[in-house]
Write a protein that holds these residues in place. Structure first.
Motif, PDB file in Angstrom:
ATOM      1  N   VAL A  31       0.849  -1.195   0.000  1.00 18.73           N
ATOM      2  CA  VAL A  31       0.000   0.000   0.000  1.00 18.73           C
ATOM      3  C   VAL A  31       0.880   1.239   0.000  1.00 18.73           C
ATOM      4  CG1 VAL A  31      -1.738   1.304   1.295  1.00 18.73           C
ATOM      5  CG2 VAL A  31      -1.911  -1.192   1.124  1.00 18.73           C
ATOM      6  N   LYS A  32       1.937   1.244   0.788  1.00 16.41           N
ATOM      7  CA  LYS A  32       2.874   2.378   0.832  1.00 16.41           C
ATOM      8  C   LYS A  32       3.529   2.576  -0.530  1.00 16.41           C
ATOM      9  CE  LYS A  32       5.610   5.470   2.788  1.00 16.41           C
ATOM     10  NZ  LYS A  32       6.120   6.218   1.654  1.00 16.41           N
ATOM     11  N   GLN A  33       3.897   1.495  -1.189  1.00 21.46           N
ATOM     12  CA  GLN A  33       4.509   1.587  -2.521  1.00 21.46           C
ATOM     13  C   GLN A  33       3.517   2.171  -3.519  1.00 21.46           C
ATOM     14  OE1 GLN A  33       7.725   1.024  -3.327  1.00 21.46           O
ATOM     15  NE2 GLN A  33       7.199   1.821  -5.343  1.00 21.46           N
ATOM     16  N   TRP A  34       2.270   1.708  -3.465  1.00 16.35           N
ATOM     17  CA  TRP A  34       1.243   2.241  -4.356  1.00 16.35           C
ATOM     18  C   TRP A  34       1.038   3.732  -4.101  1.00 16.35           C
ATOM     19  CZ3 TRP A  34      -3.382   4.628  -3.232  1.00 16.35           C
ATOM     20  CH2 TRP A  34      -4.240   4.854  -4.314  1.00 16.35           C
ATOM     21  N   LEU A  35       0.985   4.107  -2.831  1.00 22.53           N
ATOM     22  CA  LEU A  35       0.802   5.513  -2.463  1.00 22.53           C
ATOM     23  C   LEU A  35       1.934   6.369  -3.024  1.00 22.53           C
ATOM     24  CD1 LEU A  35      -0.625   7.762  -0.889  1.00 22.53           C
ATOM     25  CD2 LEU A  35       0.677   7.029   1.137  1.00 22.53           C
ATOM     26  N   ALA A  36       3.156   5.913  -2.873  1.00 17.99           N
ATOM     27  CA  ALA A  36       4.308   6.658  -3.393  1.00 17.99           C
ATOM     28  C   ALA A  36       4.226   6.797  -4.911  1.00 17.99           C
ATOM     29  CB  ALA A  36       5.605   5.960  -2.981  1.00 17.99           C
ATOM     30  N   GLU A  37       3.844   5.725  -5.597  1.00 20.02           N
ATOM     31  CA  GLU A  37       3.729   5.765  -7.058  1.00 20.02           C
ATOM     32  C   GLU A  37       2.611   6.704  -7.507  1.00 20.02           C
ATOM     33  OE1 GLU A  37       3.233   1.659  -8.069  1.00 20.02           O
ATOM     34  OE2 GLU A  37       5.327   1.176  -7.591  1.00 20.02           O
ATOM     35  N   GLU A  38       1.472   6.634  -6.851  1.00 19.10           N
ATOM     36  CA  GLU A  38       0.346   7.514  -7.190  1.00 19.10           C
ATOM     37  C   GLU A  38       0.699   8.982  -6.945  1.00 19.10           C
ATOM     38  OE1 GLU A  38      -3.046   6.906  -8.461  1.00 19.10           O
ATOM     39  OE2 GLU A  38      -1.684   5.346  -9.158  1.00 19.10           O
ATOM     40  N   ALA A  39       1.316   9.255  -5.822  1.00 18.85           N
ATOM     41  CA  ALA A  39       1.704  10.629  -5.503  1.00 18.85           C
ATOM     42  C   ALA A  39       2.681  11.154  -6.551  1.00 18.85           C
ATOM     43  CB  ALA A  39       2.322  10.692  -4.109  1.00 18.85           C
ATOM     44  N   SER A  45       2.210  15.392  -2.980  1.00 19.66           N
ATOM     45  CA  SER A  45       2.865  14.736  -1.851  1.00 19.66           C
ATOM     46  C   SER A  45       2.043  13.512  -1.471  1.00 19.66           C
ATOM     47  CB  SER A  45       2.965  15.686  -0.657  1.00 19.66           C
ATOM     48  OG  SER A  45       1.675  15.933  -0.119  1.00 19.66           O
ATOM     49  N   GLN A  46       2.668  12.600  -0.748  1.00 22.65           N
ATOM     50  CA  GLN A  46       1.935  11.431  -0.279  1.00 22.65           C
ATOM     51  C   GLN A  46       0.830  11.854   0.685  1.00 22.65           C
ATOM     52  OE1 GLN A  46       4.425   8.075   0.859  1.00 22.65           O
ATOM     53  NE2 GLN A  46       5.920   8.668  -0.689  1.00 22.65           N
ATOM     54  N   THR A  47       1.085  12.882   1.471  1.00 18.59           N
ATOM     55  CA  THR A  47       0.058  13.402   2.373  1.00 18.59           C
ATOM     56  C   THR A  47      -1.144  13.902   1.583  1.00 18.59           C
ATOM     57  OG1 THR A  47       1.680  14.014   4.055  1.00 18.59           O
ATOM     58  CG2 THR A  47      -0.449  15.160   4.124  1.00 18.59           C
ATOM     59  N   ALA A  48      -0.892  14.668   0.527  1.00 18.94           N
ATOM     60  CA  ALA A  48      -1.987  15.191  -0.296  1.00 18.94           C
ATOM     61  C   ALA A  48      -2.760  14.046  -0.947  1.00 18.94           C
ATOM     62  CB  ALA A  48      -1.448  16.140  -1.359  1.00 18.94           C
ATOM     63  N   GLU A  49      -2.059  13.000  -1.344  1.00 15.32           N
ATOM     64  CA  GLU A  49      -2.705  11.843  -1.968  1.00 15.32           C
ATOM     65  C   GLU A  49      -3.626  11.133  -0.966  1.00 15.32           C
ATOM     66  OE1 GLU A  49      -3.469  10.142  -5.452  1.00 15.32           O
ATOM     67  OE2 GLU A  49      -1.760  11.486  -5.328  1.00 15.32           O
ATOM     68  N   VAL A  50      -3.173  10.995   0.272  1.00 13.59           N
ATOM     69  CA  VAL A  50      -3.987  10.362   1.315  1.00 13.59           C
ATOM     70  C   VAL A  50      -5.217  11.220   1.610  1.00 13.59           C
ATOM     71  CG1 VAL A  50      -4.052   9.760   3.771  1.00 13.59           C
ATOM     72  CG2 VAL A  50      -2.105   9.060   2.369  1.00 13.59           C
ATOM     73  N   ILE A  51      -5.030  12.530   1.734  1.00 16.24           N
ATOM     74  CA  ILE A  51      -6.155  13.433   2.016  1.00 16.24           C
ATOM     75  C   ILE A  51      -7.183  13.367   0.896  1.00 16.24           C
ATOM     76  CG2 ILE A  51      -6.826  15.863   2.255  1.00 16.24           C
ATOM     77  CD1 ILE A  51      -4.115  16.217   3.772  1.00 16.24           C
ATOM     78  N   LEU A  52      -6.724  13.361  -0.349  1.00 17.82           N
ATOM     79  CA  LEU A  52      -7.638  13.263  -1.490  1.00 17.82           C
ATOM     80  C   LEU A  52      -8.433  11.962  -1.433  1.00 17.82           C
ATOM     81  CD1 LEU A  52      -8.689  14.325  -4.218  1.00 17.82           C
ATOM     82  CD2 LEU A  52      -6.787  13.099  -5.285  1.00 17.82           C
TER      83      LEU A  52
END
Length: 74
Positions: A31-39, A45-52
């Motif tokens: 999940v962390k890897q996917w988050l980094a790739e999406e961001a 940022s990864q934070t902005a991706e999580v908030i979205l």
């Protein structure tokens, strides 16, 4: 408000600063890897991706509740 190295902010102090609260989240590695790739792909940022993602989920949930209550207008 100045926080010295090693000091921790109380929850109230954290909220005073930009009405945001910081917390730690443990994620599975994939999940962390996917988050980094999406961001990276979305130039956020990864934070902005999580908030979205959370806000999108909140919107879907709100729409679902409105539909269940018959309050959606076309």
């Amino acid at each position: 408000m100045s926080i010295q190295k090693g000091q921790k902010m109380s929850l109230m102090e954290a909220r005073v600063r930009n009405d945001q609260v910081q917390f730690k989240v443990n994620l599975p590695e994939h999940v962390k890897q996917w988050l980094a790739e999406e961001a990276n792909r979305n130039m956020r940022s990864q934070t902005a991706e999580v908030i979205l993602a959370i806000k999108e989920k909140m919107g879907r949930q709100q729409q679902s509740h409105q539909t269940q209550n018959g309050s959606v207008t076309a």
